[in-house]
Design a protein around this motif. Structure first.
Motif, short mmCIF file in Angstrom:
data_model
loop_
_atom_site.label_atom_id
_atom_site.label_comp_id
_atom_site.label_asym_id
_atom_site.label_seq_id
_atom_site.Cartn_x
_atom_site.Cartn_y
_atom_site.Cartn_z
N LYS A 36 -1.30 7.54 -8.13
CA LYS A 36 -0.55 7.84 -6.91
C LYS A 36 -1.19 8.99 -6.15
O LYS A 36 -1.74 9.91 -6.75
CB LYS A 36 0.91 8.15 -7.23
CG LYS A 36 1.14 9.40 -8.06
CD LYS A 36 2.63 9.57 -8.34
CE LYS A 36 2.84 10.66 -9.40
NZ LYS A 36 4.23 10.71 -9.88
N LEU A 69 1.75 -2.70 -10.23
CA LEU A 69 2.57 -3.29 -9.18
C LEU A 69 2.74 -4.80 -9.37
O LEU A 69 1.89 -5.47 -9.95
CB LEU A 69 1.97 -3.03 -7.81
CG LEU A 69 1.81 -1.57 -7.40
CD1 LEU A 69 1.54 -1.47 -5.89
CD2 LEU A 69 3.04 -0.74 -7.76
N TYR A 98 -4.59 -2.42 -4.44
CA TYR A 98 -3.50 -1.44 -4.49
C TYR A 98 -2.92 -1.29 -5.89
O TYR A 98 -1.89 -0.66 -6.07
CB TYR A 98 -2.40 -1.84 -3.51
CG TYR A 98 -2.89 -1.84 -2.08
CD1 TYR A 98 -3.25 -0.65 -1.46
CD2 TYR A 98 -3.03 -3.04 -1.38
CE1 TYR A 98 -3.74 -0.64 -0.16
CE2 TYR A 98 -3.51 -3.04 -0.08
CZ TYR A 98 -3.87 -1.84 0.52
OH TYR A 98 -4.34 -1.83 1.80
N GLY A 99 -3.57 -1.88 -6.87
CA GLY A 99 -3.06 -1.72 -8.24
C GLY A 99 -2.10 -2.82 -8.64
O GLY A 99 -1.26 -2.63 -9.52
N SER A 137 0.84 -1.20 0.00
CA SER A 137 0.00 0.00 0.00
C SER A 137 0.88 1.25 0.00
O SER A 137 0.56 2.25 -0.64
CB SER A 137 -0.96 0.00 1.19
OG SER A 137 -0.27 0.28 2.38
N GLN A 178 -4.23 2.15 -9.82
CA GLN A 178 -4.23 3.18 -8.77
C GLN A 178 -3.46 4.39 -9.25
O GLN A 178 -2.36 4.27 -9.75
CB GLN A 178 -3.54 2.63 -7.51
CG GLN A 178 -4.26 1.49 -6.87
CD GLN A 178 -5.62 1.90 -6.35
OE1 GLN A 178 -5.72 2.84 -5.55
NE2 GLN A 178 -6.68 1.22 -6.79
N SER A 193 2.09 1.88 -3.52
CA SER A 193 1.05 2.34 -4.43
C SER A 193 0.77 3.84 -4.30
O SER A 193 0.29 4.47 -5.23
CB SER A 193 -0.25 1.55 -4.21
OG SER A 193 -0.86 1.98 -3.01
#
Lengths: 794, 214
Positions: free
Chosen positions: A291, A225, A258-259, A215, A289, A218
């Motif tokens: 940023k 990721l 979280y991507g 997390s 996600q 991200s």
């Protein structure tokens, strides 16, 4: 293949699981490293890849993790052979499928400077060799990295020697950091800047323990990721891992928010894990996600977010500073490091680094200083030079995401500096001046700012990484200019949406009470939207103004930082016992630094400087040295006394340079810890003592090449050289260094004898051995080094 | 996991060369501060593998063979305090050399205490076995170059961030590699004697008629 298209074409990308685990389970034996199996048992390795491809992997990692020049040294195979066969095995295994093959590259296995002694350039060469050998692969993967600096060398090696996409993952400990202290945020910021295609974590922990790290990452990147976690922890007896495939897949599912897009397994995982992950992903979709934290700079361990005024320390800069210039000429890096540390303790969050001086090689010095500062200080740095080649080197060897100071509106500057900023993923200060100088009006400066921003964006540099400097002019010369600067600053901030930066101190040039003018100007600029004041953080009123502004504008929530900064400070000031009655002897003998300086200052009003040195300071130091020899005091006490004497000497030096201009020195001495040796505390103690006895020490540091010792002796005409070695293994380097000194023509008298006196020390040395390898003196401790210097130089 | 709670101050004083010197108030404070800092910044980690004897790897020179003579098993180990310790010593060499020296002493004490705890862990795990002391590459005729082999056998660079440089020096510096023998029958439990120590001719402790205590 366009990797971005490949990524976009798939909801998720499945990697493979562990190679090592399958090798272990098969029971096959290998010599030295498992990568030799690529050649001895190609079918076996191929079968593992095949198993993963059949389980659903979209990318399999070739068995090349440890195939670098360092680890393969004793394997009997070359990097090229092992990697080529590794990639070939994987290619064969996936033939006829869509599965891609990654060249898998792990850490070299040696620590990089400053923790170890492998240089950035050597690391780069090791990686380059692997990348060139692995060009048949489709993707380059760097994994299990724990040092961001090593990973940066790897990414640059990939970018400069191949056009393959890059996936980079690091390994974090339970405390959320890597072994070398890298934070997930710093990793994300730096790698995103360097232009990798995907980043994330692998190994060390199970997927159930990775949420914190993932997390955090991200928040600092828009890139997809990667997770390649361990199957939990190994049982110490059976070596079986404790997270089974279905549980593993469930844990991964929790992290998708979280991507996470690219997923595989590390130690303990097998094709069954990949099957389970694939099943789990069937009804999920990728959740990209954005940023949430913009505008950051960082070192390897510390990210500074520019979300309010942040102080850039201005003091690492020789302009107008005699001592600083001298330090550059003498290669006195410690002087610069002291400046760095004191600015950080004063409240600087970023440090500007400028080492431009006509008498030195600025490029070399910039690299040396950046590395040295980063070895002791976590604050992100701003690389400050007018020369693009200096910026280039600085950017290359910096660990993290720095600021470049600066680019301006001139075409030449835009076209040389901005591409560097892009390549190394830095931020940049944009000065609002161009071929025609500094525009008088706010309008003119705003136009240049616009031009800089648009050029940056064309190159793919985010405008949030451009910090516009609207330039402070001297108010005593042009009184209206101050308003124009502030007006331009305001417009840049509100209309361009860029962060702003300003060197503050220029404003008051030529006026009395400069500090008051500076502080008032600083406060005005902050109110107009100044983000990055470049100031002397050790001037308390300036730093204080920034801190107070943060409270008053609601940035410092609940005044936490403000209270932290001042709560402790107040009592310390009042309670410090200031015994003004001590004499120099007492101060030096007891190691009372500030008292020593104060009493020296007072004495100088009535007493000759050299008299203080010869009749008070030196006898006090001698008494301390004597007591040390007689085992009456400890080494740290000897050092404290020496440091106090140093304070006194500083006061005297300043006094003399004010009155006569030339500082006192009893002669120059080179000190070096020999090639290969990294234990330098002994050498540094000797340095402190020699400094304090009035000698000028040219400290070449540790792991010093013999040639550098010789070159420095010739260049600076130095007759006395001290060498230290702590290990039996490095005594050979000491001998080599002495031999080179003796053999160099330039360091010989006309009759062939040596011009240089060499003294040596270190735990493993003996007098006999020292003489055997050709030293002139053996010094058993720091005190004896001083005695030797006295004998030789007086 | 090994956690350090207290460091042996007498040992630190001895490393500072000061058995018999009275600590004054300022030294005392400095010692306190440094002990706390070393404990706070250490992250002790260790790895080991058990091998049945005899085994070929790592057997170079006579001294290691003598050391393991009569043992059935060997424990190959490494331990480190981590990179942060080197960093704070480095920083203090710039800002406060006196403190750096005291930190360095406590760090040496700390890694030795980590190893002592390791010995206890092994003693507990191998109940019924007698252990020899830890014999490290670099002792006697046991080549220091074997540090690299020990570390790669334990996968130490990857697992605990412990590596060697080209000259077989350990990085981080406050680290140890060693081999220990285990035997079911009481062995002539060799002391870590001066006889096998390659510092014996120039040892500060020996010169003063003392023993380093290892």
């Amino acid at each position: 293949m366009d990797f971005k298209e490949f990524l976009d074409s798939k909801e998720f990308v499945l990697l493979d699981g562990a190679m090592g685990t399958l090798i272990q389970k098969s029971g096959v034996k290998y010599d030295s490293v498992p990568e030799t199996l690529n050649i001895t048992h190609p079918e076996l390795i191929e079968s593992f890849h095949k198993a993963y491809a059949e389980a659903g992997s979209d990318i399999v990692y070739a068995n090349t993790f440890g195939a670098n020049g360092y680890k393969l040294k004793e394997s009997g195979y070359s990097v090229d052979e092992i990697i080529k066969s590794g990639v070939e095995n994987a290619k064969k295994a996936v033939l006829g499928t869509d599965c891609l093959v990654a060249l898998d590259i792990g850490p070299i296995g040696q620590l990089l400077e400053p923790a170890g002694s492998l240089s950035f350039d050597s690391a780069y060469e090791y990686f380059k060799e692997q990348i060139v050998a692995g060009q048949d692969a489709d993707v380059i993967v760097f994994e299990t990295m724990t040092d961001l600096y090593e990973l940066k060398a790897a990414v640059l090696a990939a970018k400069e020697n191949s056009d393959k996409p890059i996936i980079a993952t690091m390994t974090f400990e339970r405390n959320g950091r890597t072994f070398t202290g890298v934070s997930p945020a710093a990793m994300a910021v730096t790698l995103t800047g360097l232009g990798v295609d995907a980043l994330g974590v692998n190994c060390s922990l199970g997927p159930d323990e990775l949420e914190g790290v993932v997390s955090e990452i991200s928040k600092y990147t828009d890139l997809p990721l990667v997770i390649k976690a361990n199957a939990g922890l190994p049982d110490p007896n059976s070596n079986e891992y404790d997270i089974l495939p279905d549980k593993f897949a469930d844990c991964v599912a929790d992290l998708l928010k979280y991507g996470v897009k690219i997923i595989g397994g590390c130690c303990g995982t097998t094709p069954e894990y990949i099957v389970e992950i694939k099943k789990m992903l069937a009804d999920k979709s990728y959740q990209p996600q954005k940023k949430s934290v913009d505008t950051t700079v960082c070192s390897a361990s510390t990210v500074v977010e520019i979300n309010g005024p942040r102080i850039i320390g201005e003091r690492i800069n020789p302009t107008g500073k005699k001592l600083f210039k001298q330090a550059l000429v003498d290669n006195n890096i410690d002087y610069i490091l002291t400046q760095a540390l004191s600015q950080v303790s004063g409240g600087a969050e970023i440090l500007d680094v400028n080492v431009g001086h006509p008498e030195i090689d600025e490029k070399k010095m910039m690299v040396r200083v950046l590395k040295a500062i980063q070895s002791v200080c976590d604050a992100p740095l701003q690389i400050d030079s007018t020369k693009p080649d200096v910026l280039d080197s600085g950017l290359r060897y910096y660990n993290g995401k720095p600021i470049v100071n600066s680019v301006n509106g001139e075409e030449k500057s835009l076209s040389t500096v901005l591409p560097l900023v892009k390549k190394y993923g830095a931020s940049v200060v944009g000065l609002t001046l161009d071929e025609n100088g500094i525009p008088k009006t706010a309008e003119g400066r705003f136009e240049i700012a616009k031009r800089i921003v648009s050029r940056a964006e064309k190159l793919g540099i985010d405008r949030r990484d451009v910090y516009i400097d609207c330039l402070t002019l001297t108010v005593s010369a042009e009184q209206d200019a101050c308003r124009e600067t502030l007006k331009a600053l305001h417009r840049v901030k509100t209309e361009l949406g860029c962060k702003t930066c300003l060197g503050v101190s220029n404003i008051s040039f030529g006026l009395p009470n400069r500090e008051l003018v500076n502080r008032t100007f600083l406060t005005m600029a902050l109110e107009e939207g100044l983000d990055l004041p470049i100031i002397n953080p050790n001037v308390e009123s300036m730093t204080g103004a920034v801190r107070a502004y943060r409270v008053l504008s609601g940035i410092d929530k609940n005044s936490v930082e403000f209270i932290n900064a001042y709560n402790d400070a107040a009592p310390a000031v009042t309670s410090a016992p200031k015994n003004t009655e001590v004499d120099i002897f007492t101060a030096v003998y007891n190691g009372l630094k500030s008292e020593g300086a104060a009493v020296t200052k007072r004495l100088l009003e009535t007493t000759d400087a050299m008299q203080i040195v010869n009749e008070m300071l030196i006898p006090a130091l001698d008494k301390v040295g004597d007591d040390f020899e007689k085992n009456k005091i400890f080494l740290p006490q000897l050092i404290q006394s020496a440091n106090t004497a140093q304070e006194c000497f500083e006061v005297i030096k300043n006094h003399i340079s004010k009155t006569s201009g030339s500082p006192v020195s009893k002669g120059k001495i080179i000190l070096a810890t020999v090639k290969g040796d990294i234990h330098d505390i002994g050498k540094n103690i000797v340095k402190v003592l020699l400094d304090n006895y009035g000698y000028t020490v040219v400290d070449l540091g540790r792991d010093v090449d013999p040639q550098l010792v010789v070159d420095t002796a010739i260049e600076q005409n130095i007759k006395m050289i001290g060498l230290s070695a702590l290990m039996t293994t490095t005594l050979k380097s000491m001998e080599d260094t002495i031999n080179l000194i003796r053999q160099t023509k330039e360091l010989q008298n006309p009759d062939g004898t040596s011009k240089c006196v060499v003294f040596v020390g270190g735990a493993v040395l003996t007098e006999d051995y020292a003489m055997k390898i050709g030293a002139d003196y053996y010094c058993k401790d720091a005190k004896e080094s001083v005695d030797t210097a006295k004998r030789v130089l007086g | 996991m090994i956690k350090l709670e207290k460091l042996n101050r007498n040992e630190a004083v001895r490393y500072l060369g000061g058995s018999g010197i009275a600590l004054n108030y300022r030294m005392d404070r400095l010692m306190d501060e440094c002990e706390k800092e070393i404990i706070a910044k250490s992250s002790p980690k260790y790895l080991y593998v058990e091998r049945d004897l005899p085994f070929e790897e790592l057997m170079q020179g006579e001294d290691i063979k003598n050391h393991l003579d009569g043992c059935e098993k060997a424990i190959v180990m490494c331990a480190t305090l981590g990179a942060e310790i080197d960093k704070i010593i480095r920083i203090n060499q710039i800002s406060d050399m006196a403190k750096a020296v005291v930190l360095d002493s406590f760090a040496s004490v700390a890694i030795e205490q980590v190893c002592a705890k390791f010995d206890e862990i092994i003693a507990e795990k191998y109940e019924g076995y007698f252990q020899t002391f830890r014999f490290s590459p670099g002792y006697g005729d046991y080549p220091i170059e074997l540090q690299k082999s020990v570390l790669s056998m334990l996968d130490a660079p990857r697992k605990i961030g412990l590596a060697t440089n080209e000259n077989s020096l350990l990085t981080p510096t406050k680290s140890v590699t060693a081999v220990m023998g285990l035997s079911k029958t009481p062995i002539d439990r060799k002391k870590r004697g001066c006889a096998v120590c390659n510092m014996r001719d120039r040892c500060k402790f020996r010169r003063n008629g003392e023993h380093c205590g290892f």
